[in-house]
Design a protein around this motif. Structure first.
Motif, PDB file in Angstrom:
ATOM      1  N   TYR A 222      -8.107   2.518 -11.612  1.00  0.00           N
ATOM      2  CA  TYR A 222      -7.810   1.092 -11.670  1.00  0.00           C
ATOM      3  C   TYR A 222      -7.619   0.598 -13.095  1.00  0.00           C
ATOM      4  O   TYR A 222      -6.990  -0.428 -13.321  1.00  0.00           O
ATOM      5  N   PRO A 226      -2.664   1.206 -14.260  1.00  0.00           N
ATOM      6  CA  PRO A 226      -1.847   0.034 -14.632  1.00  0.00           C
ATOM      7  C   PRO A 226      -1.584  -0.041 -16.138  1.00  0.00           C
ATOM      8  O   PRO A 226      -0.523  -0.512 -16.550  1.00  0.00           O
ATOM      9  N   ARG A 231       2.074  -2.126 -15.385  1.00  0.00           N
ATOM     10  CA  ARG A 231       2.410  -2.908 -14.191  1.00  0.00           C
ATOM     11  C   ARG A 231       1.132  -3.574 -13.677  1.00  0.00           C
ATOM     12  O   ARG A 231       0.028  -3.055 -13.870  1.00  0.00           O
ATOM     13  N   PRO A 232       1.249  -4.716 -13.026  1.00  0.00           N
ATOM     14  CA  PRO A 232       0.055  -5.325 -12.430  1.00  0.00           C
ATOM     15  C   PRO A 232      -0.418  -4.531 -11.213  1.00  0.00           C
ATOM     16  O   PRO A 232       0.390  -3.898 -10.531  1.00  0.00           O
ATOM     17  N   ILE A 233      -1.723  -4.580 -10.959  1.00  0.00           N
ATOM     18  CA  ILE A 233      -2.285  -3.944  -9.755  1.00  0.00           C
ATOM     19  C   ILE A 233      -1.615  -4.570  -8.534  1.00  0.00           C
ATOM     20  O   ILE A 233      -1.392  -5.776  -8.481  1.00  0.00           O
ATOM     21  N   TYR A 234      -1.321  -3.711  -7.549  1.00  0.00           N
ATOM     22  CA  TYR A 234      -0.507  -4.157  -6.414  1.00  0.00           C
ATOM     23  C   TYR A 234      -1.179  -5.260  -5.604  1.00  0.00           C
ATOM     24  O   TYR A 234      -0.573  -6.288  -5.299  1.00  0.00           O
ATOM     25  N   SER A 235      -2.452  -5.027  -5.241  1.00  0.00           N
ATOM     26  CA  SER A 235      -3.065  -6.040  -4.380  1.00  0.00           C
ATOM     27  C   SER A 235      -4.551  -6.204  -4.657  1.00  0.00           C
ATOM     28  O   SER A 235      -5.349  -5.290  -4.447  1.00  0.00           O
ATOM     29  N   TYR A 236      -4.889  -7.375  -5.132  1.00  0.00           N
ATOM     30  CA  TYR A 236      -6.282  -7.714  -5.417  1.00  0.00           C
ATOM     31  C   TYR A 236      -7.096  -7.735  -4.127  1.00  0.00           C
ATOM     32  O   TYR A 236      -8.196  -7.196  -4.050  1.00  0.00           O
ATOM     33  N   PHE A 291       1.447   1.955  -5.159  1.00  0.00           N
ATOM     34  CA  PHE A 291       2.277   0.756  -5.103  1.00  0.00           C
ATOM     35  C   PHE A 291       2.267  -0.011  -6.431  1.00  0.00           C
ATOM     36  O   PHE A 291       3.176  -0.803  -6.706  1.00  0.00           O
TER      37      PHE A 291
END
Lengths: 715, 380
Positions: A222, A226, A231-236, A291
């Protein structure tokens, strides 16, 4: 707002990185030695210290606790400081942690080779080292939690949730599973016996995989994935759900290591269903990793760091799908005790842990040394050779495991077993050879990394204290007010202590529900009247069995399958193991099961077989144990052994410790005399081989003691 | 849209019930549910595989049908003409009908087992073929629908896909398009790491639910209704099956026992006996019978008797206290007779390194000429 200036400690990260690389190479090389021993027994070198039964625990401990352990600390010390916008709480504790852990590793390596072991897989280390581990682990936790409490960020990022859950759970597992009563400075006996010991051990063993090899590495993923992909983390929200689901469910799945054993059915079923329910929480991590790379796949083609990460996350996804499948009873009936399990584990360790560690090293080393990696080309070579190595390692082993299992189960049309055990071993030796080659390739790849990193380090200079600045953390009340409308989980993300306590509660439930009833409710272990405690000589023999790591290749658990009953005898019952501190059920049958080996062969057969296995079983890959005829047991320890057993609840009569040595000598003289008459050789009654034979001849015989076979009476 | 979905769902459920009817009937015949289990136990692995494939294809049909309806609705703001429902209905009904008739056929055919299996296989393959046709049709419909232009802004990612795979993938993940991910970008950053707040992928969510449902059913079957065999029961079933097989075998060739065994003098038997000896016995008795851990087998001294019946008996039951393995679970009676006969032929071969004689002098029957010889005459 006034910005505060502070430094990140990069020096400790460097040290942990070096330790990771060093112990990684050691762990890989010892693994290669173990792999070679299985193909060419000559690599056991006819010495106790280098025989497979001691090398294999050294490999697993080195790979898990030395390589991955230091990898965790490297990643945590790097990422935690940055995610908290704070230097580690105490440099002194950091260095205590570092050197403490390295001393433990060295002590572990020395004592394991010397034969000091508790005889429980991945928890072999003896009690003084266990205590040292607990102390250093607490130091690590203290340093981590204090850093978190002194952070300048108001909320905790998902990586830190994983670090906290890791810390609290490993502490719990280690303390509960290592409970033992010491005999002397380097020998102890597990506090639990038989089925209960097995349950606790695999609650620990399974969750060592979960909370040492998985959750901390998810935390690293984690942070570093990223970062590397930018890139931003796909899903918080996925990270919230899969984090809590994962740590809650994982704990319950331990019994899937004991399917079809004499573990009660209800525990086995719980193990199965919780393993199946683990698929999607595990995959939550994989999805969130893969993702996150959306929109960065062009970079994956260029950047070896991301390539390593993609393979690591994919290997994680494959292993966490395969695990639940192996937990289905009909699959487990085929896979268990075979190399299938070994292959499965190595998809996880070589792929997920190994490749993620390499990617973190490649990402972090040039940054703390303020330079670029020396050669991208070598990184790519490492990637491809390593990937090829994994393939060569796992594919032959899958094949070997499946083939051997089917051979074990094959009956002829007449209803007898088609193959004897040895045939099933020699049949898969070529696969073992390919596996060793795969391991060799993996090491070649890692060596390229070592060279590459040495060159990189030489070209740069370490930024010991990396300057940083951040605004101080606003008060909790202010943050609470500011975020009062955001989702419920934000609340706990700014309360690390509550997060720690809640994690502990969540991970405790499974263990409590499974372990407590099996201790408190007697019906879980039906009593067998004829099962008696071991004789003093057998206890010594058992110590030798444990010391030389026989359990690494031999199970003592006959499952209720037609083929196993035909091959090994009546299936095992939990009541037979009530005096086994520790249990020795084993998890792999490189050699045959020994649960009922007692009385199967004459004493002299064992005598010759231990000196030179091939003399009795041509083609056997078992190491030779020639020193056992000369090395003697310490008879003087016997009374103390009896007293420890009595404290553990083994019902020797009051004051038996006084009589134990006499009984021991009587039995030893009898076996020695018997051996001398059968072999025409001088046999020392107190030699290790006599004690071991006494133990082996006892195994599994109690159950039939009341009913001697009538058909054997002399006519 | 919901209304339409409900009607599809209604039909689906009806179809499932129809498919399950024969099972229900079978179960009803016996309150214990045993008939159903016996029936299930009769199915061949290949049949199970085909049934599972069919069930999975059925799931695919439902999903594609549902997706096609959603797509049609979203694309045109309108309900479909009913065509989609018809296609799905055909898929459901044929599956149901064929499953129903095939299971009934399986349950009722009284003919030979091979014939039953063939019929079942044909029926299952027929179902699968029809299911594949339905899937192909649905697939093509989705493809052609995707090609139709839309003249208004849309917020559903799958409407912008150009291939069926792409549309399904987007529908399965419900990811916000990268171009618009700012909408779900959360306002915090940790050391520069930002987080999106994409929805849980529906396939992930449903997968998780399904494993939970699986677990509840699993526990209920094993521990509440006890309709699935726990390990002891499984073991008993396996042993019973093996016993039955052995009994069938013995019905055709009677068992040899220590009472009925005779010296087998055919070259073939002795050759097999020799191989068995070398693999199993030589370890203890020497490659040539010269002895080792065990006594030699070449002289006239025998510890437990030297007649073919004695050797057979000792081989079969072993002499545990002296270390002789019982071979009855490892070798067949015929094999024990073969190896015992081979051992008899070792007499007086006088190999090197012979172990000293043990036991008592055994006087072979030929010399005594007593009744024993008559005993060893072939039975029957």
């Amino acid at each position: 707002m006034q910005l505060e200036k502070f430094n990140y400690d990069n020096k400790i990260v460097k040290y942990f990185a070096y330790a990771t690389i060093l112990w990684g190479m050691v762990g890989f090389l010892v693994g290669l030695l173990a792999a070679l021993q299985l193909v060419f027994p000559v690599f056991n070198f006819n010495m106790a210290e280098t025989s497979y039964g001691r090398i294999r625990p050294l490999h697993t401990n080195a790979a898990i606790f030395a390589f991955v352990g230091n990898g965790i600390f490297m990643g945590v010390y790097y990422s935690l400081q940055r995610l908290c916008k704070a230097r580690m709480w105490s440099d002194k504790v950091s260095w205590f942690h570092f050197w403490g852990w390295q001393i433990i590793i060295v002590a572990a390596a020395v004592t394991l080779l010397a034969g000091f072991t508790q005889g429980k897989e991945y928890a072999e280390l003896e009690w003084p080292i266990d205590i040292a581990i607990a102390v250093v682990w607490v130091a690590f936790g203290l340093n981590m939690m204090m850093t978190i409490l002194q952070r300048r960020e108001s909320h905790l990022y998902v990586a830190i949730w994983f670090y906290i859950a890791t810390w609290v759970t490993v502490a719990m597992l280690h303390i509960v599973n290592s409970a033992a009563i010491p005999l002397d400075f380097m020998k102890s006996y597990s506090a639990y016996a038989g089925m209960q010991d097995a349950l606790v051990q695999w609650w620990y063993g399974h969750n060592a995989v979960a909370f040492f090899l998985t959750t901390p590495y998810l935390g690293l993923m984690y942070y570093f994935l990223p970062k590397a992909a930018n890139r931003p983390i796909y899903s918080y929200r996925l990270s919230i759900i899969h984090f809590w689901a994962l740590i809650f469910i994982y704990i319950w799945a331990g019994p899937h290591h004991l399917l079809y054993t004499s573990l009660p059915d209800w525990l086995q079923s719980l193990g199965v269903v919780f393993s199946v329910m683990l698929i999607f929480p595990s995959w939550g991590g994989m999805i969130n990793g893969l993702f996150t790379l959306r929109g960065a796949w062009d970079k994956v083609r260029e950047d070896p760091v991301l390539k390593f990460m993609v393979v690591a996350v994919t290997a994680y996804g494959m292993a966490t799908f395969e695990g639940p499948m192996l937990s289905l009873k009909n699959v487990n009936a085929i896979s268990h005790y075979t190399d299938w399990t070994v292959a499965h584990v190595h998809v996880g360790t070589l792929g997920w842990n190994g490749f993620l560690t390499f990617s973190v090293l490649y990402w972090l080393i040039p940054r703390i040394f303020q330079t670029k990696m020396y050669s991208t080309k070598l990184m790519n070579w490492h990637f491809w050779i390593g990937t090829l190595g994994i393939m060569f390692y796992v594919i032959p082993l899958y094949w070997a495991g499946f083939t051997q299992s089917i051979m074990w189960k094959t009956f002829t049309a007449d209803g007898v077993l088609q193959y004897n055990f040895l045939e099933t071993v020699t049949h898969i030796l070529p696969m073992y050879g390919l596996r060793a080659f795969g391991g060799f390739l993996y090491i070649v790849g890692a060596s390229l990394m070592v060279y590459n990193i040495v060159k990189t380090v030489k070209s740069g200079s370490l930024l010991d204290n990396e300057p940083a600045e951040a605004a101080p953390r606003p008060s909790l009340a202010a943050v609470d007010k500011k975020y009062q409308d955001s989702n419920w989980h934000r609340w706990i993300e700014r309360r690390p202590m509550q997060l720690l306590v809640l994690s502990l509660i969540v991970v405790s439930i499974g263990g409590l529900v499974q372990i407590l009833p099996s201790f408190l409710i007697k019906s879980n272990i039906p009593t067998i009247e004829s099962v008696q405690p071991y004789t003093p000589l057998e206890l010594h023999g058992r110590d030798i069995y444990i010391k030389d790591g026989c359990y690494n290749c031999h199970s003592q658990m006959i499952r209720p399958f037609r083929d196993e009953v035909a091959r090994y005898g009546e299936f095992s019952k939990s009541g037979e193991f009530v005096y086994d501190h520790p249990f020795q059920w084993g998890s792999k049958r490189t050699g045959p099961d020994l649960a009922r080996v007692g009385g199967k062969y004459p004493d002299s057969w064992h005598y010759y077989h231990m000196i030179d296995p091939e003399s009795m079983a041509p083609g056997s890959i078992m190491p030779a144990y020639p020193w056992m005829t000369e090395k003697e047991i310490n008879v003087d320890k016997t009374p103390a052994m009896i007293r420890v057993m009595q404290r553990l609840g083994v019902p020797y009569p009051e004051g038996y410790d006084e009589q134990a040595i006499d009984d021991l000598m009587e039995q030893a003289n009898q076996i020695a005399a018997n051996l001398e008459s059968q072999t025409d050789e001088q046999v020392i009654p107190t030699s290790e081989i006599v004690a071991l034979i006494a133990y082996l001849q006892r195994l599994g015989t109690d159950i039939s003691r009341e009913a001697p076979r009538a058909d054997l009476d002399e006519e | 849209m919901m209304k339409k979905f409900k009607s599809t769902a209604g039909r689906t459920i009806a179809g499932f019930i129809l498919a399950l009817l024969p099972f229900v009937e079978l179960a009803a015949q016996d309150s214990q549910g045993k008939t159903l289990r016996e029936f299930a136990a009769q199915l061949q692995p290949i049949e199970w595989t085909l049934i599972w494939i069919s069930v999975c294809l059925f799931g695919v049909i439902l999903y594609l049908g549902y997706f096609l309806k959603t797509l049609a609705y979203d694309k045109f703001y309108a309900s479909d003409s009913g065509g989609v429902s018809k296609i799905v209905a055909v898929g459901v009904l044929t599956t149901a009908l064929f499953l129903g008739s095939s299971t009934e056929a399986m349950a009722q055919t009284g003919g030979p087992a091979d014939f039953e299996t063939t019929i079942t296989l044909m029926l299952l393959l027929g179902i699968i073929a029809i299911q594949l046709v339905v899937i192909f049709h649905l697939w093509a419909s989705i493809g052609s629908l995707l090609k139709k232009p839309i003249d208004r802004p849309v917020d559903k990612p799958y409407l912008m896909a150009t291939t069926v795979w792409g549309a399904l993938w987007k529908n399965m993940n419900k990811s916000v398009e990268i171009e618009r991910e700012k909408d779900v970008l959360l306002d915090h950053a940790y050391d520069g790491i930002r987080e999106l707040d994409n929805d849980l992928p529906p396939w992930w969510k449903w997968g998780f639910y399904i494993t939970i449902i699986f677990s509840v059913i699993y526990l209920a079957r094993y521990h509440v209704f006890q309709t699935a065999p726990l390990q002891m029961e499984e073991y008993e079933i396996a042993v019973a099956r093996a016993e039955a097989e052995r009994a069938a075998l013995r019905a055709t060739s009677p068992d040899i026992t220590e009472e009925t065994v005779v010296f087998l003098d055919s070259e073939e038997d002795l050759e097999i006996g020799k191989t068995l000896y070398v693999t199993n016995c030589a370890v203890c008795h020497g490659q040539f019978g010269e002895g080792g851990i065990g006594p030699n087998l070449v002289d006239d001294y025998w510890i437990h008797g030297g007649s073919i019946r004695d050797i057979f008996r000792v081989t079969k039951y072993g002499v545990i206290e002296r270390g002789m393995t019982p071979w009855q679970d490892i070798l067949t009676p015929v094999q024990i007779a073969q190896v015992s006969s081979f051992v008899k032929t070792l007499r007086d071969t006088d190999p090197p390194n012979q172990k000293e004689p043990e036991g008592e002098l055994y006087v072979p029957e030929e010399e005594t000429g007593d009744a024993e010889e008559a005993d060893e005459a072939p039975v029957g």
